[in-house]
Scaffold this active site. Structure first.
Site, mmCIF file in Angstrom:
data_model
loop_
_atom_site.group_PDB
_atom_site.id
_atom_site.type_symbol
_atom_site.label_atom_id
_atom_site.label_comp_id
_atom_site.label_asym_id
_atom_site.label_seq_id
_atom_site.Cartn_x
_atom_site.Cartn_y
_atom_site.Cartn_z
ATOM 1 N N CYS A 169 0.792 -0.792 -0.294
ATOM 2 C CA CYS A 169 -0.072 0.134 -0.001
ATOM 3 C C CYS A 169 0.905 1.203 -0.535
ATOM 4 O O CYS A 169 2.077 0.821 0.024
ATOM 5 C CB CYS A 169 -1.002 -0.575 1.028
ATOM 6 N N ARG A 212 4.935 -0.075 -6.031
ATOM 7 C CA ARG A 212 5.449 -0.684 -4.722
ATOM 8 C C ARG A 212 3.730 -2.004 -4.669
ATOM 9 O O ARG A 212 4.132 -2.583 -4.322
ATOM 10 C CB ARG A 212 4.613 0.066 -4.237
ATOM 11 N N TRP A 265 -2.945 -2.602 -1.731
ATOM 12 C CA TRP A 265 -2.394 -4.148 -1.156
ATOM 13 C C TRP A 265 -3.398 -4.620 -0.549
ATOM 14 O O TRP A 265 -3.591 -4.896 0.134
ATOM 15 C CB TRP A 265 -1.651 -4.020 -1.847
ATOM 16 N N ASN A 318 -1.808 2.081 5.647
ATOM 17 C CA ASN A 318 -1.151 0.750 5.475
ATOM 18 C C ASN A 318 -0.702 -0.235 6.593
ATOM 19 O O ASN A 318 -1.074 0.424 7.823
ATOM 20 C CB ASN A 318 -0.318 1.811 5.192
ATOM 21 N N GLY A 319 -0.564 -1.555 6.630
ATOM 22 C CA GLY A 319 -0.604 -2.253 8.011
ATOM 23 C C GLY A 319 -1.993 -2.587 7.854
ATOM 24 O O GLY A 319 -2.722 -3.354 6.667
ATOM 25 N N GLU A 347 17.152 -18.198 -8.270
ATOM 26 C CA GLU A 347 16.508 -16.519 -8.492
ATOM 27 C C GLU A 347 16.573 -16.482 -9.812
ATOM 28 O O GLU A 347 14.947 -15.989 -9.889
ATOM 29 C CB GLU A 347 18.136 -15.517 -8.228
ATOM 30 N N LYS A 398 12.485 -15.578 -11.248
ATOM 31 C CA LYS A 398 11.842 -13.642 -11.940
ATOM 32 C C LYS A 398 11.151 -14.769 -13.097
ATOM 33 O O LYS A 398 10.488 -13.733 -12.952
ATOM 34 C CB LYS A 398 13.692 -13.162 -12.791
ATOM 35 N N GLU A 409 8.193 -14.720 -11.736
ATOM 36 C CA GLU A 409 7.029 -13.672 -10.561
ATOM 37 C C GLU A 409 6.409 -13.093 -12.049
ATOM 38 O O GLU A 409 5.380 -11.917 -11.436
ATOM 39 C CB GLU A 409 8.243 -12.605 -10.262
ATOM 40 N N HIS A 440 16.924 -36.989 -8.585
ATOM 41 C CA HIS A 440 15.968 -37.663 -7.226
ATOM 42 C C HIS A 440 14.746 -37.119 -7.670
ATOM 43 O O HIS A 440 13.567 -36.737 -6.909
ATOM 44 C CB HIS A 440 17.094 -36.848 -5.599
ATOM 45 N N LYS A 493 6.302 -4.588 -3.918
ATOM 46 C CA LYS A 493 8.040 -4.130 -3.791
ATOM 47 C C LYS A 493 8.080 -4.320 -2.432
ATOM 48 O O LYS A 493 8.974 -4.645 -2.180
ATOM 49 C CB LYS A 493 7.843 -2.672 -4.473
HETATM 50 O O1 M6R Z 1 12.980 -5.818 0.209
HETATM 51 P P1 M6R Z 1 13.160 -7.079 0.854
HETATM 52 O O2 M6R Z 1 14.840 -6.974 -0.121
HETATM 53 O O3 M6R Z 1 13.275 -7.341 1.717
HETATM 54 O O4 M6R Z 1 12.171 -7.865 -0.177
HETATM 55 C C1 M6R Z 1 11.660 -8.793 0.175
HETATM 56 C C2 M6R Z 1 11.267 -10.653 -1.292
HETATM 57 O O5 M6R Z 1 10.855 -9.392 -0.858
HETATM 58 C C3 M6R Z 1 11.889 -9.470 -2.671
HETATM 59 O O6 M6R Z 1 12.824 -10.138 -3.286
HETATM 60 C C4 M6R Z 1 11.113 -10.517 -3.246
HETATM 61 O O7 M6R Z 1 11.189 -11.749 -3.581
HETATM 62 C C5 M6R Z 1 11.133 -9.605 -4.888
HETATM 63 N N1 M6R Z 1 9.744 -9.886 -5.297
HETATM 64 C C6 M6R Z 1 12.267 -9.857 -6.015
HETATM 65 O O8 M6R Z 1 11.836 -10.302 -7.102
#
Ligand code: M6R
Length: 612
Positions: free
Chosen positions: A2, A27, A76, A102-103, A485, A489, A492, A508, A607
């Site tokens: 948010c 965000r 969000w 927010n929260g 990773e 990517k 996501e 395995h 974000k």
């Molecule tokens: O801000 P942070 O690095 O603590 O965030 C951690 C994860 O939320 C963040 O890396 C998330 O997995 C991203 N969307 C990765 O692209």
């Protein structure tokens, strides 16, 4: 997650708020709304969807809307689905107060039950609407908006960054923070509030960061900060260094592509003034006060979420194998709830781009409460994790706007490499060896730039595989986290299901998935286990899997086995992840573009994940 922006002054706040909300779009959110004070009443509009939809609705309904006090929000969804009703702002039973939040109000059900008994009716299913009603009740009782907010927050468990306005108190905004970042932008005869500096940097660089438990009463000319018990808190006005150009796309089609291409510079920035190549050593100013603890640590526990957790995994390889320091990696979200054994001679290293991830912040507090030294590797300056750590290192990657983290990851790896060299030298590594490592690390920006030169191969692969449903990513050693990773990517931003595995683990289980439709991305640098990975590739080929290899420039054998080969320069083994992730970022990017997804704001993602 948010986003909040608010304004009080003498200018028309509507365009200021809409522009601020646009800057917060990165965000991640699913609805947006605005509330302003006009002619002694609220004007509120909110809708599921984008800020552009909100702006269009405002234009259609009231193109001439002007007001001098107002606030906006991007939501969000946590409680209640993302629809028009649940979008913020929310208001109380008698429309005397409006709030953006927010929260999460954790005890909202108990409060709601009581309010329902008192005859309140609710329009939606959010915790925030309950908070609005509670503040409204207190406001009716005491007639003072600030006191009402203080009173209501005393009854709330959970986290909040809130802004409250009322037509009955038209000359102020009341804001409060606990667990959700909030800053006040200080102007001349006008003031702002935002959850993120990018929302207001076009207007002012002078900011006051609220700390947890603080409330502020903001008028046009004054900011009064206090505790929940009304004790005044003197705050320092700080200068933000953020430049507008850093949060604009600068000619790139997407922020993610811009950020991928920034990496030669951001990696260099992470090393600047820290890597002493001729001495084969490293200086990290942010660790000055904790270096004794770090050097005598029994072990280092690295904890983080998502991409930052992958960086932690690479860090574990570096710290154990080069510096010979025992290291362990934990998901921050698991760390807190399993009553971890942490001692005063442990160092807990938190890694976070945003510095606001709720799970990582909770892990920090858990480790701190058990007496450990907590250190942060953080990108956002002044963020909660940076401020609550005993020491740490900023990665200096600059604002990362694309929801999928790219440049922050390579900067985190660079800082972990620096930390490794520092510890290795302190634990007896020779100067000569230090110089070799430092020289190699210093070449990485140039080598990353080389990888970024030819993007045609990624477009070709994307065309070939854009319709696939699954993908497998394989790597070994420090390149196993790179496989994780790369897979993250892809899922996501393209929504293709992807798994990362240690190459040798494939047999395995995941090998059952391989058939002629399965793309298998393998990271296969010419290192000590090259032959082993080549054998794993043969196993995939034997089942007609389609190999995309990330291999070194001088590797000719791979051409016989892989359908596509992406070339990367050679580097020292443990620095390899910094180079090898670049093609995987580009691959995910071009596949997502070919599939037409929203690269910078993928569905359901935020974000900075500030709720648990
Ligand atoms: O801000 P942070 O690095 O603590 O965030 C951690 C994860 O939320 C963040 O890396 C998330 O997995 C991203 N969307 C990765 O692209």
């Amino acid at each position: 997650m948010c986003g909040i922006v608010g304004y009080i002054g003498s200018r028309n706040c509507v365009p200021i708020i809409l522009e601020g909300l646009r800057r917060l779009e990165y965000r991640g959110y699913d609805s947006a709304g605005i509330a302003v004070l006009r002619d002694g009443a609220f004007f509120i509009r909110k809708n599921a969807g984008k800020v552009a939809d909100l702006a269009n609705a405002l234009g259609r309904e009231n193109g001439t809307l002007t007001a001098e006090v107002g606030m906006g929000h991007t939501r969000w969804a946590t409680h209640g689905e993302p629809n028009d009703v649940n979008a913020h702002p929310h208001w109380d039973q008698h429309q005397q107060v409006a709030i953006v939040h927010n929260g999460i109000v954790e005890n909202y059900m108990a409060i709601k039950t009581k309010l329902l008994r008192d005859g309140h009716t609710f329009l939606g299913g959010t915790d925030t609407e309950v908070l609005a009603h509670l503040i409204g009740v207190m406001f009716e009782e005491c007639g003072d908006l600030t006191a009402a907010v203080r009173g209501a927050l005393r009854e709330v468990d959970g986290t909040y960054g809130i802004v409250v306005i009322s037509p009955k108190a038209p000359d102020k905004m009341v804001v409060a923070r606990k667990g959700s970042p909030l800053l006040i932008g200080v102007g001349d005869g006008e003031n702002y509030v935002a959850s993120d500096a990018s929302a207001i940097v076009a207007h002012t660089r002078k900011v006051v960061y609220l700390d947890d438990g603080e409330i502020a009463e903001i008028t046009r000319h004054r900011v009064r900060t206090m505790t929940i018990d009304d004790v005044t808190v003197e705050k320092q006005v700080q200068q933000i260094t953020l430049e507008l150009t850093q949060i604009e796309r600068g000619g790139f089609e997407h922020f993610m592509l811009k950020e991928i291409h920034e990496q030669p510079e951001t990696i260099l920035n992470a090393m600047r003034g820290r890597l002493m190549v001729d001495e084969g050593d490293v200086r990290l100013g942010g660790l000055q006060n904790t270096i004794g603890k770090l050097l005598s640590a029994r072990r280092i526990v690295l904890t983080a979420c998502g991409t930052s957790w992958h960086a932690a995994l690479v860090g574990e390889y570096m710290l154990e194998q080069i510096a010979r320091v025992p290291a362990e990696v934990e998901y921050a979200s698991e760390f807190r709830y399993r009553d971890p054994i942490v001692n005063i001679d442990d160092v807990v290293l938190l890694i976070s781009q945003s510095g606001e991830t709720a799970d990582t912040l909770s892990a920090l507090r858990e480790a701190k409460s058990k007496g450990a030294t907590v250190l942060g590797i953080v990108n956002v300056v002044g963020s909660s994790i940076a401020r609550e750590s005993h020491g740490g290192v900023y990665v200096h990657a600059g604002p990362e706007i694309g929801v999928a983290s790219t440049k922050a990851f390579t900067s985190q790896l660079t800082v972990l490499a620096l930390l490794t060299i520092l510890l290795a030298r302190a634990r007896g590594m020779t100067r000569e060896r230090g110089v070799v490592l430092a020289k190699e690390l210093a070449t990485l920006p140039e080598k990353v730039a080389q990888v970024l030169q030819n993007t045609q191969v990624f477009r070709d692969i994307a065309e070939e595989f854009k319709h696939c449903h699954n993908a497998l990513y394989l790597g070994r050693g420090a390149n196993f986290p790179v496989a994780l990773e790369g897979a993250l990517k892809l899922k996501e931003i393209s929504y293709i299901h992807a798994e990362g595995y240690p190459a040798a683990e494939m047999k395995h289980g995941p090998i059952a998935l391989i058939d002629k439709n399965m793309p298998v991305v393998v990271i296969v640098p010419k290192d000590g286990i090259y032959e082993k990975v080549m054998s794993n590739i043969q196993e995939v080929r034997a089942r007609r899997g389609r190999i995309i290899a990330v291999a070194n420039e001088d590797d000719t054998d791979i051409d016989q086995l892989a359908e596509f080969v992406i070339r990367v320069p050679r580097t020292y083994g443990f620095f390899g992840p910094i180079l090898n992730i670049i093609p995987l970022q580009l691959l995910a990017y071009y596949i997502a573009v070919a599939r037409g997804t929203n690269v910078d704001q993928p569905r359901n993602l935020a974000k900075s994940v500030t709720v648990e």
